[in-house]
Design an enzyme around this catalytic site. Structure first.
Site, mmCIF file in Angstrom:
data_model
loop_
_atom_site.group_PDB
_atom_site.id
_atom_site.type_symbol
_atom_site.label_atom_id
_atom_site.label_comp_id
_atom_site.label_asym_id
_atom_site.label_seq_id
_atom_site.Cartn_x
_atom_site.Cartn_y
_atom_site.Cartn_z
ATOM 1 N N ASP A 24 71.216 -0.595 -15.857
ATOM 2 C CA ASP A 24 69.843 -0.113 -15.947
ATOM 3 C C ASP A 24 69.758 1.392 -15.683
ATOM 4 O OD1 ASP A 24 66.899 -0.756 -16.011
ATOM 5 O OD2 ASP A 24 67.014 0.087 -13.994
ATOM 6 N N GLU A 40 71.555 0.911 -20.817
ATOM 7 C CA GLU A 40 70.175 1.240 -21.149
ATOM 8 C C GLU A 40 70.071 2.759 -21.057
ATOM 9 O OE1 GLU A 40 65.543 0.878 -19.765
ATOM 10 O OE2 GLU A 40 67.167 1.186 -18.343
#
Length: 739
Positions: free
Chosen positions: A416, A469
């Site tokens: 993330d 990401e």
């Protein structure tokens, strides 16, 4: 042997006052066994014990008990035994008698090589070294505790077993690594514990949970819990054997992303959270029927605040107790693998929350985070940024990643907020950030960490996926580290997602003027190994549901959703959608609710879900749709400039396999007698029509087949004449080949 009483044996050494009042940095210098010639003096400290006796263990004959002298009101008890004799303690409490080994009778626990690798950030299995480790030491079962706190004056293990009294179990400092250790006999899995840490200035910090704990209490409780040492009895051997091929760059990868607490509320009760066992029973058949290859779980590492959706974790080694035990979680993964479904976890190495029981100011100083807020505070989320320049912090994070991949057989990690890690000025204005050593904005320590992470993972678990990401144009995210890249397996294509959703939100009357928005992604589609993502971020924060963005009346909105998914599945790149999108959820996602499962009775909703299942089937069964997802040779334009009719057409290609023709009519106007060039003549099968009546469409189409003649068009030697349904996509391939 009769031991002569000698008052010298009971003379207390320097430092006793610090020990008694919980200030001692070296409890082993006073407590435990200390040799005085032919006699060993044993000192223990139990403030509330009525009396303590030494139980001398003899190789032949019965045990012998010897009384210990209570040393005033210090809580210390002193006794003597023959030098080298084995012993344990009998402690008489007000309401019970306890027999236990002496925690301070054991020698050094962690070997020098382990500590050296830890200090260098090169120990990759810290889940088996640090934290609470059930084990047997010198034939005595118990738990070894180890915690990194180099700036602490004193660290103690506290828990129910010692009434949360930090004086009872102070730890030994291994100075070479800043690691404190202690073996506590008699403890086992299920016990609650924390660390009590005294800062250098003498003040006691808030009780700290174990950063390396493999289990914890269910939030809002915050204690760590001793987890079993033994592994899970896995039955997923066949899946693990073929996993490498199933996750290779030429394989179909279709991912169903979900937030576990809000995917399904048991019995519809909004206060209940689904267990891992319940999730396995309901999710697996649902995902398998829909044809997805993988599920991706939003973070399940233990996190204190439910409203963070798991993206502010503190227990990077512990599956959340909200859903059950670590064994229950392993059972869920095992069941997924048994059904042929891979499991991806979202994993957050970018930042952590400022809860006082967590990592912030862990030993009284900035340890896991940066000291300077210009480096150490994430302004978007009011969280702290890991200090990736510290070897120990990098080792902590890399060990966490490997634990999920190895201990729990996880098939991939989606890392993330990579963009926030790569740039020192991320979400910061001028004067709010510190340049790197070259004066630039790139976070060189984060780049080095990500490369070390990916190289370590690929060397240790070569068939696992690492997914970034990353929302910027950072070059080479999925290129090998040896060639200057970051080394990820895949990257979320967030630019494609933003451009495509903006285009599909437009009134079809004007789409012909904006074709560049969905064509632009093909200029860079093969620069990385991309995953096309329509994630949770696109259905929250006031953005509304995907369906709500589609223009027109109810029929047109659902037709646009069908067209968008057909466009997505035909576009180069692997696929990911968020729960509820597969049937056209009407409302924005809320982590406090669940998708509107009852709405699937609506024919438009059930039709969209059927379409998604058919798209997954075609995507997996037709190699042309996936085998060359990252190669320009897998894509060929047929029509990319028809702004009058707003029609697009292209071919998807695979070596020695039939091509797939994709035609999109991006307006609600049916197009009749529309000629499209194709590479070969003969019968072509219409294998997908998103306007088909089972999907909720109008049923306009070509009757299932079309004939391609040798009349050339669009640079191709042959062509076919099609009826293009309104707001619909057609997939065709040469008859007799493929699915």
């Amino acid at each position: 042997m009769r031991i002569r009483q000698d008052e010298a044996h009971y003379r207390l050494p320097p430092g006793v006052d610090d020990l008694v009042h919980g200030r001692s940095a070296d409890p082993f210098s006073i407590l435990g066994r200390h040799n005085m010639g032919k006699v060993d003096v044993i000192r223990v400290m139990y403030h509330d014990a009525a009396r303590v006796r030494l139980v001398v263990e003899r190789p032949r004959g019965d045990e012998v008990e010897r009384p210990m002298r209570r040393m005033g009101d210090t809580g210390l008890h002193v006794g003597t035994i023959a030098a080298g004799a084995r012993y344990h303690l009998k402690i008489v409490w007000a309401d019970a008698v306890e027999e236990t080994a002496d925690p301070y009778s054991f020698g050094l626990l962690l070997d020098g090589e382990t500590l050296r690798l830890f200090s260098e950030g090169r120990h990759t299995a810290l889940d088996r070294v640090m934290g609470a480790q059930p084990m047997v030491v010198e034939h005595t079962p118990g738990v070894r505790f180890a915690v990194w706190a180099p700036n602490a004056r004193r660290v103690s293990v506290i828990g129910d077993f010692n009434f949360w009294d930090g004086r009872r179990h102070p730890m030994r400092l291994r100075h070479e690594a800043g690691v404190w250790e202690l073996f506590i006999p008699g403890l086992g899995p299920g016990e609650r514990y924390k660390f009590e840490i005294m800062a250098r200035d003498g003040h006691i910090l808030p009780q700290k949970a174990d950063p390396f704990a493999r289990f914890a209490e269910r939030p809002p409780a915050t204690a760590s819990v001793i987890a079993p040492a033994e592994g899970f009895a896995w039955t997923d051997g066949p899946w693990m054997d073929r996993r490498g091929a199933a996750q290779a760059h030429d394989a179909a990868l279709s991912i169903y992303e979900l937030h576990v607490p809000s995917w399904r509320r048991p019995q519809g009760d909004p206060e209940r959270i689904i267990s891992w066992r319940e999730l396995a029973a309901e999710l697996i058949p649902y995902v398998r029927a829909a044809g997805f290859t993988h599920v991706e779980l939003m973070p399940v590492m233990e996190y204190p605040f439910g409203g963070s959706w798991g993206y502010q974790p503190l227990g990077l080694f512990a599956p959340s107790a909200r859903h059950g035990t670590p064994a229950d979680f392993a059972g869920f993964v095992d069941a997924c693998h048994g059904a042929g479904i891979g499991v991806i976890l979202d994993w957050v190495p970018a930042h952590f929350p400022n809860d006082v029981h967590g990592l912030v100011c862990f030993d009284g100083c900035a340890l896991y985070e940066h000291q300077d807020p210009r480096e150490g505070v994430h302004r978007d989320w009011n969280t702290h940024i890991y200090n990736l320049g510290r070897h120990e912090v990098r080792g902590f994070l890399i060990s966490s990643a490997l634990m999920w991949l190895e201990r729990y057989h996880i098939d991939g990690l989606r890392v993330d907020a990579v963009a926030s890690m790569l740039y020192r000025d991320y979400s910061r204005g001028e004067g709010e950030w510190i340049p790197n050593i070259h004066g630039g904005r790139e976070n060189l320590e984060a780049v080095a960490f990500l490369r070390q992470l990916n190289e370590t993972v690929h060397a240790t678990v070569p068939d696992a996926m690492m997914i970034a990401e990353e929302s910027t144009a950072w070059p080479g995210v999925t290129h090998p580290v040896a060639y200057g890249g970051l080394g990820f397996s895949y990257k979320w294509n967030m630019g494609w997602m933003h451009d495509s959703l903006r285009f599909f939100a437009r009134d079809p009357l004007w789409r012909g003027f904006h074709l560049h928005e969905i064509l632009f992604g093909l200029h860079y589609a093969f620069s990385e190994h991309f995953i096309l993502c329509v994630s949770h971020d696109e259905v929250t924060h006031g953005k509304g549901a995907l369906l709500a963005r589609m223009p027109g009346d109810d029929w047109q909105r659902h037709a646009n959703m069908r067209l968008f998914f057909a466009f997505m599945w035909a576009h180069p790149g692997r696929k990911l959608i968020f729960m509820g999108s597969e049937f056209g959820q009407d409302s924005e996602w809320s982590h406090e609710g669940e998708p509107d499962w009852s709405s699937r009775d609506n024919p438009f909703k059930s039709g969209l879900a059927t379409l998604v299942g058919d798209l997954n089937h075609l995507y997996r069964s037709l190699p042309a749709l996936h085998a060359r997802d990252s190669e320009p040779a897998g894509f060929a334009w047929i029509i990319g400039d028809d702004t009058v009719n707003t029609v697009l057409a292209w071919l998807r290609l695979a070596p020695a396999r039939p091509p797939v023709l994709v035609v999109l009519n991006l307006t609600p106007v049916p197009r009749h007698d529309y000629r499209v060039g194709v590479p070969v003549g003969g019968l072509w099968r219409e294998c997908l029509n998103s306007d088909a009546t089972p999907y909720g469409g109008s049923g306009v189409g070509n009757g299932g087949t079309v004939w391609a003649t040798d009349q050339g068009a669009h640079g191709q030697p042959c062509s076919c004449v099609l009826t293009l349904p309104p707001l619909a996509a057609l997939y065709l391939h040469p008859a007799g080949e493929g699915a």
